[in-house]
Structures are given as structure tokens and as C-alpha cells.
Design a protein around this motif. Structure first.
Motif, PDB file in Angstrom:
ATOM      1  N   LEU A 128      16.987  20.596  51.229  1.00 44.05           N
ATOM      2  CA  LEU A 128      18.372  20.114  51.195  1.00 44.05           C
ATOM      3  C   LEU A 128      19.358  21.183  50.742  1.00 44.05           C
ATOM      4  N   GLU A 129      18.832  22.319  50.281  1.00 41.46           N
ATOM      5  CA  GLU A 129      19.715  23.322  49.699  1.00 41.46           C
ATOM      6  C   GLU A 129      20.717  23.863  50.712  1.00 41.46           C
ATOM      7  N   GLU A 130      20.304  23.954  51.992  1.00 44.12           N
ATOM      8  CA  GLU A 130      21.188  24.510  53.018  1.00 44.12           C
ATOM      9  C   GLU A 130      22.417  23.631  53.259  1.00 44.12           C
ATOM     10  N   ARG A 131      22.295  22.307  52.991  1.00 41.30           N
ATOM     11  CA  ARG A 131      23.405  21.393  53.287  1.00 41.30           C
ATOM     12  C   ARG A 131      24.521  21.499  52.246  1.00 41.30           C
ATOM     13  N   GLY A 132      24.179  21.889  50.991  1.00 41.68           N
ATOM     14  CA  GLY A 132      25.195  22.004  49.952  1.00 41.68           C
ATOM     15  C   GLY A 132      25.575  20.628  49.390  1.00 41.68           C
ATOM     16  N   PRO A 133      26.143  20.565  48.177  1.00 40.22           N
ATOM     17  CA  PRO A 133      26.500  19.289  47.544  1.00 40.22           C
ATOM     18  C   PRO A 133      27.656  18.617  48.269  1.00 40.22           C
ATOM     19  N   PRO A 134      27.727  17.287  48.173  1.00 36.44           N
ATOM     20  CA  PRO A 134      28.831  16.555  48.814  1.00 36.44           C
ATOM     21  C   PRO A 134      30.153  16.847  48.112  1.00 36.44           C
ATOM     22  N   ASP A 135      31.224  16.524  48.798  1.00 38.62           N
ATOM     23  CA  ASP A 135      32.559  16.753  48.242  1.00 38.62           C
ATOM     24  C   ASP A 135      32.855  15.758  47.120  1.00 38.62           C
ATOM     25  N   SER A 136      33.675  16.169  46.126  1.00 42.13           N
ATOM     26  CA  SER A 136      34.089  15.306  45.024  1.00 42.13           C
ATOM     27  C   SER A 136      35.073  14.260  45.535  1.00 42.13           C
ATOM     28  N   GLY A 137      34.971  13.029  44.933  1.00 43.41           N
ATOM     29  CA  GLY A 137      35.880  11.945  45.325  1.00 43.41           C
ATOM     30  C   GLY A 137      37.021  11.744  44.363  1.00 43.41           C
ATOM     31  N   ASP A 138      37.206  12.651  43.390  1.00 43.71           N
ATOM     32  CA  ASP A 138      38.273  12.476  42.404  1.00 43.71           C
ATOM     33  C   ASP A 138      39.645  12.432  43.058  1.00 43.71           C
ATOM     34  N   ALA A 139      39.850  13.324  44.035  1.00 38.72           N
ATOM     35  CA  ALA A 139      41.157  13.359  44.705  1.00 38.72           C
ATOM     36  C   ALA A 139      41.397  12.074  45.474  1.00 38.72           C
ATOM     37  N   VAL A 140      40.318  11.561  46.103  1.00 34.84           N
ATOM     38  CA  VAL A 140      40.452  10.304  46.857  1.00 34.84           C
ATOM     39  C   VAL A 140      40.842   9.172  45.923  1.00 34.84           C
ATOM     40  N   LEU A 141      40.162   9.094  44.782  1.00 36.10           N
ATOM     41  CA  LEU A 141      40.466   8.028  43.824  1.00 36.10           C
ATOM     42  C   LEU A 141      41.871   8.199  43.255  1.00 36.10           C
ATOM     43  N   ALA A 142      42.264   9.444  42.990  1.00 36.33           N
ATOM     44  CA  ALA A 142      43.604   9.677  42.456  1.00 36.33           C
ATOM     45  C   ALA A 142      44.666   9.228  43.448  1.00 36.33           C
ATOM     46  N   ASP A 143      44.471   9.566  44.741  1.00 38.52           N
ATOM     47  CA  ASP A 143      45.434   9.131  45.753  1.00 38.52           C
ATOM     48  C   ASP A 143      45.498   7.616  45.828  1.00 38.52           C
ATOM     49  N   THR A 144      44.356   6.984  45.708  1.00 41.62           N
ATOM     50  CA  THR A 144      44.318   5.508  45.774  1.00 41.62           C
ATOM     51  C   THR A 144      45.056   4.903  44.590  1.00 41.62           C
ATOM     52  N   LEU A 145      44.799   5.401  43.390  1.00 42.08           N
ATOM     53  CA  LEU A 145      45.446   4.858  42.194  1.00 42.08           C
ATOM     54  C   LEU A 145      46.962   4.998  42.264  1.00 42.08           C
ATOM     55  N   ALA A 146      47.410   6.049  42.907  1.00 38.19           N
ATOM     56  CA  ALA A 146      48.850   6.279  42.986  1.00 38.19           C
ATOM     57  C   ALA A 146      49.547   5.232  43.837  1.00 38.19           C
ATOM     58  N   ASN A 147      48.789   4.505  44.659  1.00 39.50           N
ATOM     59  CA  ASN A 147      49.405   3.546  45.582  1.00 39.50           C
ATOM     60  C   ASN A 147      49.381   2.101  45.073  1.00 39.50           C
ATOM     61  N   TYR A 148      48.712   1.871  43.957  1.00 38.35           N
ATOM     62  CA  TYR A 148      48.555   0.479  43.507  1.00 38.35           C
ATOM     63  C   TYR A 148      48.792   0.372  41.997  1.00 38.35           C
ATOM     64  N   PRO A 149      49.122  -0.862  41.532  1.00 39.29           N
ATOM     65  CA  PRO A 149      49.336  -1.079  40.086  1.00 39.29           C
ATOM     66  C   PRO A 149      47.995  -1.165  39.340  1.00 39.29           C
ATOM     67  N   VAL A 150      47.561  -0.040  38.866  1.00 42.27           N
ATOM     68  CA  VAL A 150      46.281   0.033  38.161  1.00 42.27           C
ATOM     69  C   VAL A 150      46.517   0.646  36.782  1.00 42.27           C
ATOM     70  N   VAL A 151      45.938   0.017  35.760  1.00 47.92           N
ATOM     71  CA  VAL A 151      46.004   0.517  34.385  1.00 47.92           C
ATOM     72  C   VAL A 151      44.600   0.932  33.986  1.00 47.92           C
ATOM     73  N   LEU A 152      44.429   2.214  33.684  1.00 52.92           N
ATOM     74  CA  LEU A 152      43.113   2.733  33.325  1.00 52.92           C
ATOM     75  C   LEU A 152      42.834   2.548  31.836  1.00 52.92           C
ATOM     76  N   GLY A 153      41.561   2.538  31.531  1.00 55.77           N
ATOM     77  CA  GLY A 153      41.150   2.399  30.137  1.00 55.77           C
ATOM     78  C   GLY A 153      40.582   3.689  29.589  1.00 55.77           C
ATOM     79  N   TYR A 154      40.644   3.831  28.280  1.00 56.81           N
ATOM     80  CA  TYR A 154      40.060   4.979  27.598  1.00 56.81           C
ATOM     81  C   TYR A 154      39.715   4.511  26.187  1.00 56.81           C
ATOM     82  N   TYR A 155      39.152   5.381  25.366  1.00 56.59           N
ATOM     83  CA  TYR A 155      38.841   4.931  24.013  1.00 56.59           C
ATOM     84  C   TYR A 155      39.089   6.034  22.998  1.00 56.59           C
TER      85      TYR A 155
END
Length: 730
Positions: A128-155
Motif C-alpha cells: 500500500l505504500e505506493e498509494r500514499g495516505p488519503p487526504d485530510s478532511g479537516d478543510a472539508v469539515l471546516a467548509d461545512t461548519l461555516a455554512n451551518y449553525p454549529v457550536v463546537l465543544g471543548y474542555y
């Protein structure tokens, strides 16, 4: 002595009662903390919570649950950020949700996580080494959050250890609080926030930790604000509320408590939330775990629920799957999900159904505890045990009722200290009452045992029969005894020996009376006055008195044998008994009281004792006593009129109990009664012959009648003679 002991006991009750009050007050003001009171307060709070659960869920609130089925269908957690983005898009685009709070923190970049995961996978599958790791989804999630009323949690983290890393991620924008710099809210030492691009894309953020869990590990109150580097940050439920109403400035409401200004509530755009001085709100529990609707995240992703099921609803995304479960201990259950606690807090804000504990509550508890404690301390010593219990139950009922009424009005009033006050005061005073009563009974037994038989004293102490020292009319039998010739006897003795002889004489005579349940009224020199039928009722008082009289004669015989052996003369005794209605009770003056009997029938008993010498017999009784003693045989001695009494009475001598008489004794008694009947009928010749036939018995009454008959034969009585002999001496 009894009065002195009662006074000491009263001071002991007061002192102990005040000690209880002072100890509880010292705990309230913090000078002498008692941890068990705090734990009891928690338990009473939990009991009130469980007793008032509404079980009515708000249909506009629901939890999107990452449950075990979701992990089975989608894959193990953490899910790819793109999957989370799909979940958010589906909630808003397909189901038209109103607002989403996320009870999960995305602290690390997905690329880092994927790289670590990819390296482990390649070590197992090198191809599997030749295929390389999949792309990160952080940008996708960030774009999604920007379009909807979402309140994130932290501690936040209240404290840190030496090996803890620095803060991770970023915090959302702080909230605006008027006068926020003066608020005393928790100040954590570390936080774990979301990735900057995610938090900046979200509508807001709120913490979901709780630094104010009680020492028993139970969630009862949760802070709504925490301070980080001088700025204030809201909890997840508060951040969601502010997102719903446009992020208004928070207005603190301050009240007076213990003479100083204290935080009382937070006004968030018209929504007032009661809090304590640290900005923590009591969780407004509605029901047990599962009170709000739980919807599987897998069902949302696969669109297996009705299109209108989530329309316009406020949601919280959380996890209940094993291994991911965010569990808490609460008053309504030992296993409660963190997301549902946050949803409960949000529901309380929206419905304004919070319980409040204003600053003045502490002062009210202090005052009520002091007033009730002082009342109990000085009232309870005056009450007997049943009344004390009744008053305690009444006061406790009023206290519990008032506390529960206040709870229904939204006020949380302390209860533990008052409960402990009631229990300790009641137990203390009951114990002292019991001790005092026991000591008084012992004192009564020791003192009155000299006059009343020990068995009778024991019956008085343990019987449920009502006894009163107040004067009352009773049918009783009274006894008077007098030792004949004691004056001449005593003149031969020195004073010291006379006292000793008197005690030797009266002790066995008293014992004979006590042995047959008699009560000593008084000693009059060598004379004794006793009675039967009080203080305890005795239906056989006449027979018991006769038994006591004969027991006294037997005791005197025993004493005489000792006196004769000592060279002293023998003594004789006369006993008079009368039965009838008498007044008995505590009589005397304000200086000295005595439990005694009085009345005309008492006087007659004394007259009968005096007549024993005139007739030469040891015991004389009235006809009233005869009627109450059917088991005894009597001979009629005479019909007399005694001094101080106009009505004539029959005087009789008890011969003995019928069952103990020989045939000869019965015949002699019948013959004597016949002779007396001839005399009463003025048939003096027949009476003389009848008495003469009995003369060989050397009987003093027989000799007396022969002398009277001889007198009447020489000086006949008038025609209307009634056979009554009048005695002019006592």
C-alpha cells in the motif's frame, strides 16, 4: 432531693440542647466543618430531585447519538472528518435542523492521525505504500461548519501535572459580561480546544467539562462561565443559547448574602439563569437517562428517519457507544451521558425551570436553625415523652412541608442541618427525660418504700393504671393499731434503748402490713395507721386488711418471745378495721404534704381500735368490713354508739377464715351470736343462761355481757330500749 435533681436535670437538658445548636451553627459558618452534614445535604437534595421529576420531554430537543450500531455501520471512532461533515450536512440540508451543539472536541489535525494510521497499516501491508495516505478532511469539515449553525465543544482542565502538554487547539471568541472582571468564576490551568480552522468556521463554542463536581463524584451544579487569561468563556449549553438569540451581552445579577454582594443570576438576553457566587447553575433534572430523544447517527447518515423528525430542532451530537461513553454520576442515575446533561441544562435555560439558591438562603438557614434550636432546647424539657414526640413530628412536618413548597416554587432551601437538629434534640431530650424519670421512680421507690410495700411501689411504677395525688373518693379499708401498756413499758427503758425497741417493734409490724399490700399512712408513737385500696385499686381490700391484721398479731407474738427472753414484759395490741368511702390524696400545707386518708369512716376505724380494750379482744371490725369479707367468720360483739357519732353500729370480732375453723369453733361462734341476740331482745334470763354456758371459755366479752345482764336485771332498761351501748370514751 427530687427537686434538686430535677433542677440539675433541667440544666443538663438545656446545656446539651444548646451544645447541639452551637455545633450546627459553627458548621454553617465554617468554623467547625462536619463533612457528614454536607453529604446528608447532598442526599436530601438528590431525594427531592428524584421525587419531582417531570418526565415530560421537550420534543424540540434531541441527541444525535454515536451509538454502537453507528460504529458497526460507519466504522470505529474517530470517523473521518469528511464523514462528520456529511453528518452535519444531512442534519441541516435533509432534515432542516435548527441548531447543532457538538459534545466532541476535534483537537488534532486529521492529517496527523491519518499519517499515524497509514504507517501502521503499511507496516502490515507494504504494497500500500505506493498509494500514499488519503487526504485530510479537516478543510472539508471546516467548509461545512461555516455554512451551518454549529457550536463546537471543548474542555478546560482545572489543574495540570508536570508532564501535561501545553494547551491544544484554539478557543472561541469570549463572551461579553458587564462587570465580568469582578466575577469569581473558575480559572482553569489548561484547555483542549478544536483546530483553529474548525473553531473559526463554527458559529461558536462552549466548554463541556465541570470543575465543580461534588466530593462524592455526583454532578449537581455546572459552571456556566470560566475565566482564561482574563476573558470569560461560556459552557456548551450557554453558548448554544446565545447562538439561538444572537449572542447578547450577559448581565450579572447581584444579591445580598451574609452582608456582602454575591452573584445571584445571569441574564442572557432576557433568559435569567440562577447561579451561585461561582457562576454555577444547578442542573434542572427532568428525568432519568434517556429522557430526551436519542437518534442514531447511522440512521441520519443513511437517511432512515422521517424527513420532518428533526426539522427546526436543537440537537447535540454525542456518543453512547461502549468505549466512547461520556458517563457521569447524577442524582437521577449513576450512569448518565454527558451530552444529555448538557441538553438538560439547555432545556432548563429555554424553559426557565432552574432551581435557585439565592445568597440569602444561607442567612435564612442560620436564623431558622438558631430559632428552632432555642425553641426545642427550652420547650422540650417541659414535655413528657409522648408530647415531645408529637411536637417533634409536628415541627418536622411543618419544616418538610415548607421546604418542599419552596422547592416547588423553584427555591432550594437547605435541609440537612435542620433534620440533624430535630433528630439530635429529640433523642437528647427523650434520653434525658427517660433518665430523669428513671431517677425519679427510683427516688419514689426508695422513699415511699418505707410506707408502701415494695411490690406495690413496683406496681405503681410499671402499671398503666392512672394514679393521681389529687384528692378523690374511694371505697377503702383503714386500719388503726395501738400497743397496750407501751407507756409503762417504755418508762423502764433509757431513751437510746427505747428508740431501738421502737424500731424492733414497728419493723415487723410494718412488714406484716406490707406483706398484704397495705400502705402505711403514719406512725403515731407505738400506734400505726394504714389503709388498703390506694394508691392502686384493690377490689379485695377488706380481706387483705384482715390478713394484715392477723399477720401483725403473729408478728407481735414473735416479738414478745424475744422480749420475754430479754427480761422485758410481753406486749398486747388492739387493731380496729373499718371499710367505707374515704377521701384519699396528697393533703397538708404548702410546707408539708402527705398522702393520707380522711373522712368519717376513717374516724370510725380509730374508734374501733379504742374499743378493743373495752371488750378485751385484739381485733374489732365494722359491719361494712364484714360485708366485704365473705370468706371470714365473725362474731357479733355489740351494737354501740361511739363518741362523735350518733348512728349506732355493730362491732364484730373476726374469728378466722371459714375454711380454717373446726366444728367446735363454729358451734361456739353460733352459740355466742344466739346469746347476743337474746340480749338485744332484752330477754335477759335467756341471755344469762346462754352466756353462762360459754363462761368456761374465759372469754372477756362473755364476762362483760354477764355483768351487763346483772345490771339490767337490777335496773331494767326503758321499754323502748334498742340494745345500743353508748361509749363516751375514745
Amino acid at each position: 432531693m427530687s427537686r434538686v435533681y430535677a433542677k440539675k436535670g433541667r440544666w443538663l437538658q438545656w446545656g446539651g440542647g444548646m451544645a447541639i445548636v452551637v455545633a450546627l451553627l459553627l458548621d454553617l459558618v465554617g468554623c467547625m466543618p462536619m463533612p457528614f452534614l454536607e453529604r446528608l445535604e447532598w442526599q436530601t437534595y438528590d431525594s427531592r430531585v428524584r421525587a419531582t421529576l417531570s418526565e415530560e420531554a421537550d420534543p424540540n430537543l434531541a441527541i444525535i447519538d454515536i451509538d454502537e450500531r453507528s460504529l458497526y455501520e460507519v466504522g470505529q471512532w474517530p470517523w473521518p472528518r469528511s464523514v462528520v461533515a456529511d453528518l452535519v450536512e444531512t442534519l441541516f440540508d435533509t432534515y432542516h435542523a435548527g441548531l447543532l451543539g457538538v459534545d466532541i472536541v476535534f483537537a488534532e489535525p486529521e492529517g496527523t492521525l491519518l499519517k499515524q494510521y497509514w504507517q501502521r497499516l503499511v507496516s502490515d501491508y507494504p504494497a500500500l505504500e505506493e498509494r500514499g495516505p488519503p487526504d485530510s478532511g479537516d478543510a472539508v469539515l471546516a467548509d461545512t461548519l461555516a455554512n451551518y449553525p454549529v457550536v463546537l465543544g471543548y474542555y478546560f482542565q482545572a489543574s495540570v501535572a508536570e508532564d501535561d502538554p501545553p494547551p491544544v487547539g484554539t478557543l472561541p471568541a469570549p463572551v461579553e459580561v458587564n462587570g465580568g472582571d469582578s466575577l469569581s468564576v473558575p480559572e482553569p490551568e489548561r484547555f483542549t480546544g478544536n483546530l483553529p480552522e474548525l473553531q473559526q468556521s463554527a458559529m461558536g463554542g462552549g466548554f463541556f467539562d465541570n470543575p465543580q463536581v461534588d466530593d462524592d463524584g455526583v454532578f449537581r451544579r455546572v459552571p456556566l462561565l470560566q475565566r482564561w487569561e482574563g476573558e470569560l468563556y461560556p459552557s456548551l449549553p450557554l453558548a448554544m443559547l446565545m447562538a439561538m438569540i444572537g449572542g447578547p451581552t450577559i448581565e450579572p445579577k447581584v444579591g445580598e448574602g451574609a452582608g456582602v454582594a454575591q452573584l445571584e443570576a445571569l441574564d442572557v438576553g432576557g433568559f435569567e439563569i440562577p447561579v451561585d457566587n461561582q457562576g454555577a447553575a444547578l442542573v434542572p433534572w427532568y428525568g432519568e437517562r434517556g429522557h430526551f430523544d436519542y437518534i442514531s447517527a447511522a440512521d441520519v447518515l443513511n437517511e432512515r428517519i422521517e424527513p420532518e423528525a428533526l426539522a427546526g430542532k436543537t440537537l447535540i451530537l454525542g456518543a453512547s457507544a461502549p468505549g466512547l461513553m461520556d458517563l457521569r454520576s447524577t442524582p437521577v442515575g449513576g450512569v448518565f451521558l454527558g451530552p444529555e446533561i448538557n441538553m438538560t441544562l439547555l432545556a432548563g435555560m429555554l424553559h426557565q425551570s432552574y432551581k435557585a439558591q439565592p445568597p440569602w438562603v444561607a442567612g435564612a438557614e442560620l436564623v431558622s436553625l438558631a430559632l428552632l434550636g432555642v425553641l426545642m432546647t427550652f420547650l422540650y424539657p417541659r414535655l413528657n415523652a409522648p408530647t415531645l414526640l408529637a411536637v417533634s413530628v409536628g415541627l418536622l412536618g411543618i419544616t418538610l412541608g415548607g421546604n418542599f413548597w419552596a422547592w416547588q416554587q423553584g427555591l432550594v432551601l437547605p435541609l440537612a442541618a435542620l433534620l440533624v437538629l430535630f433528630v439530635l434534640q429529640m433523642l437528647w431530650h427523650l434520653a434525658l427525660n427517660f433518665l430523669t424519670e428513671s431517677q425519679q421512680k427510683r427516688w419514689v421507690a426508695e422513699r415511699f418504700g418505707q410506707y408502701i410495700p415494695p411490690k406495690l411501689v413496683d406496681d405503681m411504677v410499671h402499671s398503666g393504671q392512672g394514679m393521681s395525688l389529687q384528692g378523690e373518693e374511694r371505697e377503702m379499708t383503714v386500719l388503726f393499731s395501738d400497743v397496750r401498756g407501751f407507756t409503762a413499758f417504755s418508762e423502764t427503758l433509757p431513751p437510746a434503748e427505747l428508740t431501738q425497741v421502737m424500731n424492733r417493734l414497728l419493723t415487723p409490724l410494718t412488714g406484716a402490713i406490707h406483706a398484704h399490700d397495705g400502705t402505711i399512712d403514719k406512725y403515731m408513737g407505738d400506734a400505726i395507721m394504714a389503709f388498703w385500696g390506694a394508691p392502686l385499686h384493690d377490689i379485695a381490700h377488706a380481706e387483705h386488711a384482715l390478713e394484715g391484721a392477723f399477720a401483725m398479731l403473729e408478728a407481735l407474738d414473735d416479738i414478745n418471745q424475744i422480749f420475754i427472753h430479754e427480761g422485758k414484759p410481753a406486749l398486747a395490741m388492739g387493731v380496729g378495721l373499718n371499710t367505707g368511702s374515704m377521701s384519699v390524696g396528697n393533703m397538708g400545707s404548702s410546707f408539708r404534704m402527705a398522702y393520707t386518708v380522711m373522712g368519717d369512716n376513717v374516724n370510725l376505724g380509730a374508734r374501733l381500735e379504742g374499743l378493743t380494750k373495752a371488750y378485751g379482744v385484739s381485733v374489732l371490725v365494722s359491719e361494712a368490713t364484714v360485708q366485704q369479707a365473705p370468706n371470714w367468720c365473725f362474731r357479733r360483739l355489740d351494737k354501740v354508739r361511739v363518741k362523735g357519732r350518733d348512728a349506732p353500729v355493730w362491732v364484730l370480732e373476726p374469728v378466722g377464715q371459714w375454711r380454717g375453723l373446726t366444728p367446735g369453733q363454729r358451734e361456739w361462734q353460733a352459740a355466742f351470736d344466739e346469746a347476743v341476740a337474746f340480749y338485744q331482745a332484752a330477754a335477759f334470763e335467756k341471755a344469762q343462761a346462754a352466756f353462762a354456758a360459754l363462761e368456761d371459755q374465759q372469754d372477756p366479752p362473755t364476762q362483760l355481757y354477764l355483768q351487763r345482764i346483772e345490771y339490767y336485771q337490777e335496773t331494767p332498761p326503758p321499754a323502748d330500749w334498742d340494745g345500743v351501748w353508748t361509749h363516751t370514751n375514745k
